[in-house]
Scaffold this motif. Sequence first.
Motif, short mmCIF file in Angstrom:
data_model
loop_
_atom_site.label_atom_id
_atom_site.label_comp_id
_atom_site.label_asym_id
_atom_site.label_seq_id
_atom_site.Cartn_x
_atom_site.Cartn_y
_atom_site.Cartn_z
N ALA A 428 8.15 -6.65 -3.19
CA ALA A 428 8.18 -6.09 -1.83
C ALA A 428 8.31 -4.57 -1.88
O ALA A 428 7.69 -3.85 -1.11
N LYS A 429 9.10 -4.07 -2.82
CA LYS A 429 9.32 -2.63 -2.94
C LYS A 429 8.01 -1.89 -3.23
O LYS A 429 7.72 -0.85 -2.63
N TYR A 430 7.20 -2.44 -4.14
CA TYR A 430 5.99 -1.72 -4.54
C TYR A 430 4.72 -2.14 -3.79
O TYR A 430 3.76 -1.37 -3.73
N LEU A 431 4.70 -3.36 -3.27
CA LEU A 431 3.43 -3.86 -2.73
C LEU A 431 3.40 -4.00 -1.21
O LEU A 431 2.33 -4.26 -0.65
N ASP A 432 4.53 -3.86 -0.54
CA ASP A 432 4.51 -4.04 0.92
C ASP A 432 4.31 -2.73 1.68
O ASP A 432 4.00 -2.76 2.88
N ASN A 433 4.47 -1.61 1.00
CA ASN A 433 4.30 -0.32 1.67
C ASN A 433 3.46 0.59 0.80
O ASN A 433 3.80 0.85 -0.35
N GLY A 434 2.36 1.06 1.36
CA GLY A 434 1.49 1.96 0.61
C GLY A 434 0.19 2.18 1.35
O GLY A 434 0.00 1.67 2.46
N LYS A 435 -0.67 2.96 0.72
CA LYS A 435 -1.95 3.29 1.34
C LYS A 435 -3.06 2.42 0.76
O LYS A 435 -3.04 2.09 -0.43
N LEU A 436 -4.01 2.07 1.59
CA LEU A 436 -5.18 1.31 1.13
C LEU A 436 -6.40 2.22 1.22
O LEU A 436 -6.61 2.90 2.24
N TYR A 437 -7.19 2.24 0.14
CA TYR A 437 -8.38 3.09 0.07
C TYR A 437 -9.60 2.23 -0.25
O TYR A 437 -9.49 1.18 -0.87
N VAL A 438 -10.77 2.75 0.11
CA VAL A 438 -12.02 2.11 -0.28
C VAL A 438 -12.88 3.15 -0.98
O VAL A 438 -12.75 4.35 -0.71
N ALA A 439 -13.72 2.69 -1.91
CA ALA A 439 -14.48 3.62 -2.76
C ALA A 439 -15.82 3.99 -2.16
O ALA A 439 -16.54 3.15 -1.62
#
Length: 744
Positions: A428-439
């Motif tokens: 949850a710490k590393y995978l529930d909050n972050g940015k999503l990008y597309v190439a």
Amino acid sequence: MNKPVDLSHLAARAEEDSNTSDNPHFATVLDARLSRRGLLRGSVGTAATALFGSVALAGCGGGDDDTPAPTTPNAGALSKLGFTAVPKSMEDKVTLAAGYTATVVYALGDPLTASTAAYKNDGTDTDFGNRGGDHHDGMEWFGLSADGQPSTSANDRGLLAINHEATTDETRSSFFLHANGGTATLPRPTSEVDKETAIHGVAVVEVKKTGSTWAYVQNSTFNRRVTALSEVDIGGPAKGHALLKTKYSIDGTRTRGTLNNCGTGQTPWGSFLTGEENWFGYFTRPAGDDLARGNDKSVVALKRYGRAEGAASRHGWETAGTADIYARWINAKTGTSTDGTDDYRNEMNGMGYIVEMDPYRPSSRMVKRTALGRFAHESAAFSLAKAGEKLAVYMGDDSRNEYIYKFVSDAAWSAADANPVDRLATGAKYLDNGKLYVAKFAADGTGQWVELNLAAIPATYTAYAFADEADIRINCRLAADAVGATKMDRPEWCATHPTSGEIYFTLTNNSNRRVSPTAGSSSQLAPDSANPRAYTDTKGTSSQQGNVNGHILRVKEAAGSAAATTFTWDIYLFGAQADADTGLVNLSSLTADQDFSSPDGLKFSPSTGICWIQTDDGAYTDATNCMMLAGIPGTVGDGVKKTLAHSSALSIDTFIGKAPTADTLKRFLVGPKDCEITGLAETPDGKTMFINIQHPGENTKMADVADPTKYTSQWPSNAGYGAGKRPRSATIVITKNDGGRIGS
Ligand code: FEO
Ligand code: CA
Ligand code: CA
Ligand code: CA
């Protein structure tokens, strides 16, 4: 699955093809290419350096020198493959390099508890929730110490976490599981459907070496099955979202099952990740549902994810009864609520994620990590974990013309998290909050990661109105359309080079690439730099078009940073038959010891550094069964730029990695008839490798189920494993006879 022919009755199983967004590319790529030429004309050299960075210049010039790759290898990394290449084969057996041995350790139907009956393999078996599932796919190794504790150094005892992607079927029925081949008509019998839902999902299986013999441990308390009906938590931004509310979970925090689990990943904190791929095919959406929904925006999303109204389900599970476990497969507005809590109109929004499991805790629920986006997921490959830096997770969306994504954690990596007490809390710490990008791949060998968020959606994009940031993750295909991401040739697995940190992506094939796309076709695409081939290949008396054999692309992040928003790229290898034209098709100059088609599974050995390439092919199967090759790649930019002259009107520049030699790319193994080779787990010492043989004999006809002589494969019973002659997906273990590392 990679069926050469798209039979209409199997349409629900085929890779989905619903990217009709108009960011096609031909024009953009051509423009970009022309403007780069302009730049180069203006200032030769400096512009190339600036735009191209290491691609053009690092180790340059050369396809043919023998300069070693400019990375610092593992102490144990190989610079040369130590085995003799295996010829192509159409035999119904596992053929592997001389000096190696392979044995079956875990197959469809194998009992996973002490009290489960032995598998008869005649269609009368039941209790599949306590047996090996079908269509073994991605797989990860989780070591166990002698006293049963998690261990990153154990080499003789461990857990295999294994995806059970799908099942061999024809006209709905998983015919090898049913005594008479099962029922092709609707309604499907409850007893058949209950078996079929249970053989999907994920397994955790303990394996152990006794003397020199590996076997699975039938009564291990670690053994576990998660099926298409197990309760699973929703994590991340979609947890509790309006789009996740269903009759089963009125607060949108849970769903049932994980489906069509294909590629895998392993987190730096020791948990298992599984990707949900062609899940949409299991749901039906009746005609009239568009109107029932008032033609609202959910209709747009459902179409983009492969479910136009009237879509039939692959197996007809929804017809097995009125109970909720069957009704949930009808993704339709049938209730009167405004929020969907009285029906399953939102049920498909609970599928399509990277799902995390703690393999060491059989009683823990899996969690769908929705921040990583919702699509036809394959593997999830982490950037090299560096203390104090964010983690990236690289991912592909496997459908024709879909995209490559990366997630970047908000949290910086702490080495103290490598062996946590609670793996799912760390997840949850590393995978529930972050940015999503597309190439977005540019024609000059560079590329961009474009963040997917509300701010990035252009005002001109009106196809779908995103409600909030969670809606962007749930419907990230639409967000990626909106920002003009590059449509790729079916992204399958990705894998991270253990020392350089460069990321390799298999692009398995694309029957929609054309030098001259049919006028008005929203799905055919002209080649572009990162997907540069479109050609015609013959197979027997038929011909196949597009990027028939696939390629492997690789990406080098700017400054080696997981959080970079720019990168350089080239193409490590092009799949091709060895005798194909080296100007437009066999661009990597593959020899008969190296030629392959439709790369899919991809994994680096942390021990030897070998890049293992596995195929799921229907194009070159007139010459060989599917296979696994070993490669020792260099780095992005170690090869040449090449211009492909497709026609007088179309030439495309691309960037090809240094050509492999007889020492750096070889076929290691060929599988039995009608199988796919997939999944790879290795012990830390590099001396034991597990791989999966998926769907041997899958082209057998349902009508022939009672006649073993008509099965296209009888593996693994013909290799001495188990009862009955019905073919079974299975895990094999490979060791080197002299006790050395695999591939050395
Ligand atoms: Fe399940 Fe895209 O392979
Ligand atoms: Ca495939
Ligand atoms: Ca051919
Ligand atoms: Ca795959």
